[in-house]
Design an enzyme around this catalytic site. Structure first.
Site, PDB file in Angstrom:
ATOM      1  N   HIS A 162      24.791  45.403  49.940  1.00  0.00           N
ATOM      2  CA  HIS A 162      25.266  44.559  51.045  1.00  0.00           C
ATOM      3  C   HIS A 162      24.204  44.279  52.097  1.00  0.00           C
ATOM      4  CE1 HIS A 162      29.674  44.702  50.066  1.00  0.00           C
ATOM      5  NE2 HIS A 162      29.218  45.669  49.285  1.00  0.00           N
ATOM      6  N   ASP A 375      19.515  40.835  58.747  1.00  0.00           N
ATOM      7  CA  ASP A 375      20.923  41.087  58.453  1.00  0.00           C
ATOM      8  C   ASP A 375      21.183  40.692  57.004  1.00  0.00           C
ATOM      9  OD1 ASP A 375      23.612  41.667  58.859  1.00  0.00           O
ATOM     10  OD2 ASP A 375      23.745  40.530  60.716  1.00  0.00           O
TER      11      ASP A 375
HETATM   12  C1  G6P Z   1      27.149  47.608  57.119  1.00  0.00           C
HETATM   13  C2  G6P Z   1      26.988  48.261  55.758  1.00  0.00           C
HETATM   14  C3  G6P Z   1      28.283  48.896  55.301  1.00  0.00           C
HETATM   15  C4  G6P Z   1      28.837  49.799  56.381  1.00  0.00           C
HETATM   16  C5  G6P Z   1      29.018  49.027  57.694  1.00  0.00           C
HETATM   17  C6  G6P Z   1      29.529  49.902  58.837  1.00  0.00           C
HETATM   18  O1  G6P Z   1      27.912  46.452  57.015  1.00  0.00           O
HETATM   19  O2  G6P Z   1      26.513  47.343  54.809  1.00  0.00           O
HETATM   20  O3  G6P Z   1      28.069  49.641  54.120  1.00  0.00           O
HETATM   21  O4  G6P Z   1      30.059  50.351  55.994  1.00  0.00           O
HETATM   22  O5  G6P Z   1      27.755  48.481  58.049  1.00  0.00           O
HETATM   23  O6  G6P Z   1      28.739  51.023  59.024  1.00  0.00           O
HETATM   24  P1  G6P Z   1      29.300  52.514  58.885  1.00  0.00           P
HETATM   25  O7  G6P Z   1      28.083  53.366  58.940  1.00  0.00           O
HETATM   26  O8  G6P Z   1      30.206  52.701  60.062  1.00  0.00           O
HETATM   27  O9  G6P Z   1      30.041  52.625  57.590  1.00  0.00           O
END
Ligand code: G6P
Length: 478
Positions: A162, A375
């Site tokens: 992602h 991003d």
């Molecule tokens: C990004 C990453 C995700 C992640 C999200 C939130 O979008 O690609 O994998 O879940 O951030 O971050 P966190 O560390 O809270 O899961």
């Protein structure tokens, strides 16, 4: 537990642990886009989702939620620090976002990453049925594909990344660059956000592993002298555009959008930023440009207000604590210098909001500022576009966000160029409605066509082609 035909493996489960009215622990669906996206797919198959329940030390047995088997993986406090805050968010995250913050390379973090990835792989191997599909998500789990392939050679594996994949010159810093590539290559299909990310990955494969790549496919030599093929290509992720449009039509949400403008003191222009509080998002650069426009007298408090939603994120990681201090100091200074009793320059909200309120904010905003330094995609940009069914509003979008590949009709900016950002903010504020409409129309067409359902279908169709080939080989052999 019944075996599943499709298993999603992600760092987080699609639910959050909450307390119900009686104070009892309960689960609520998380608001994330991926969750909504896969919800549809999971409903039509026997699906399971392997992930962390979001709280250190919490051990929960697998359970069913809305027709999907959820398989919690537990992490203790030490693993939270070394696998999640450490290797995932202190090493890989900054490295893959072009070293905007300095990555830390710690051997104990790597050891923990390997251990935790194995735990996820074992849970997936346990959950998936004979000849099933496992779809691994994101950078926290890059070793899972290969670990799973060793445990379950009958299974077809997809991996979607992602976030960006960096150029080789940066990637090569990683002391475990070989192991990570080998981990990812355990998948049959490896998906990226941008064509450039897939290209960077393939180049690393050629340089580190000396494998050959041709167009989207990589040839991987096997110990027995044969070879297998994996596909690495771009599948830009999107949003559930129709659910956003539905919310945008809701009279209560439209009223709320009007109310927000009034409560801000009815400025003629509302600018909006919506981000996780993360150093990749370019919030500091945005504030700098806006602050200078106030100093220059180009924008006046009362006429123009910037609303900045910065949702709390990864508070245990030092770089995030430092960033928060810096942003809050800057906002305080700007507001201290320019606020009046009844108007504010920047309305700063260090909070997360439900989707309804986000849509009201998008509708209330004349200009959306997406100024990320790097991003993977940036779904906020797509959400803003989707809800503007009247084709009004201006999107200012960083060329370093994946969304820029598809949303070429946005006002594209280089967030490092503060003068360029200032000029573009002024252009956005002054843009005639006819131009807003022309740009918005073409962006909306794109977002509506390529929604998240389409993304999931395209990715899984490529995975299915591998599964069919595997079945054929099995039948021939049998
Ligand atoms: C990004 C990453 C995700 C992640 C999200 C939130 O979008 O690609 O994998 O879940 O951030 O971050 P966190 O560390 O809270 O899961």
């Amino acid at each position: 537990m019944p075996k599943a035909d499709l298993v999603v493996v992600a760092n987080r489960l699609p639910v959050d642990r909450i307390e119900d009215e009686r104070g009892e622990p309960a689960w609520r669906r998380s608001p994330g886009g991926l969750v909504t996206a896969l919800e549809q797919v999971m409903k039509t198959v026997d699906g399971a989702w392997v992930g962390w329940a979001g709280k250190a030390g919490l051990t929960v047995e697998p359970f069913e939620f809305d027709g999907t088997q959820l398989v919690p993986v537990s992490l203790d406090e030490e693993e939270l620090e070394s696998y999640y805050e450490g290797f995932s968010n202190g090493t890989i995250w900054p490295l893959y976002h072009d070293v905007i913050a300095t990555p830390v390379y710690k051997r104990s973090w790597w050891d923990s990453y390997v251990r935790v990835n194995r735990r996820f792989a074992e849970a997936a191997a346990e959950a998936v049925g004979e000849g099933g599909v496992v779809w691994v998500q994101d950078y926290q789990l890059q070793l899972v594909p290969q670990m799973l392939r060793e445990l379950r050679p009958d299974v077809t594996i997809g991996y979607f990344h992602h976030i960006p994949f960096p150029a080789y010159g940066l990637y090569s810093q990683l002391p475990w660059r070989r192991q990570v590539l080998e981990g990812l290559l355990g998948a049959d299909v490896i998906g990226f956000q941008r064509v450039a990310d897939a290209g960077n990955f393939q180049r690393s494969i050629r340089r580190v592993l000396k494998f050959t790549t041709k167009s989207d496919s990589i040839t991987i030599p096997q110990p027995d002298g044969t070879s297998r093929t994996a596909v690495a290509k771009a599948y830009p992720i999107s949003i559930d555009a129709h659910s956003f449009i539905e919310l945008a039509k809701d009279p209560a949400i439209r009223d709320r959008a009007r109310e927000i403008r009034e409560q801000l003191g009815s400025p003629s222009k509302v600018l909006l930023g919506v981000d996780r509080l993360d150093y990749t998002k370019g919030i500091r650069h945005r504030l700098k440009a806006f602050g200078e426009l106030l100093v220059d007298g180009k924008v006046k408090v009362g006429d123009v207000t910037l609303v900045q939603v910065a949702s709390p994120s990864r508070p245990g990681v030092e770089a995030y604590q430092d960033l928060r201090d810096e942003i809050e100091l800057t906002v305080g200074r700007i507001n201290g210098d320019y606020d009046t009793i009844n108007h504010t320059a920047i309305r700063y909200l260090h909070q997360g909001f439900p989707r309804e309120e986000m849509v009201a904010l998008y509708l209330a905003a004349d200009v959306m500022l997406v100024t990320a330094l790097r991003d993977g995609m940036n779904l906020v940009a797509k959400e803003y576009v989707a809800v503007h069914t009247d084709n009004r509003g201006v999107l200012m979008l960083s060329e370093f966000a994946g969304a820029a590949d598809e949303l070429g009709s946005a006002l594209l900016v280089n967030p490092h160029d503060i003068d360029g950002m200032k000029d573009t903010i002024m252009r956005a504020i002054e843009m005639p409605e006819s131009e807003q409409s022309r740009r918005m129309r073409s962006m909306r067409r794109r977002v509506l066509e390529n929604d998240v359902e389409r993304w999931g279908q395209k990715f899984l169709a490529d995975v299915e082609a591998f599964r069919a080939a595997r079945t054929r080989r099995g039948e021939d052999a049998g």
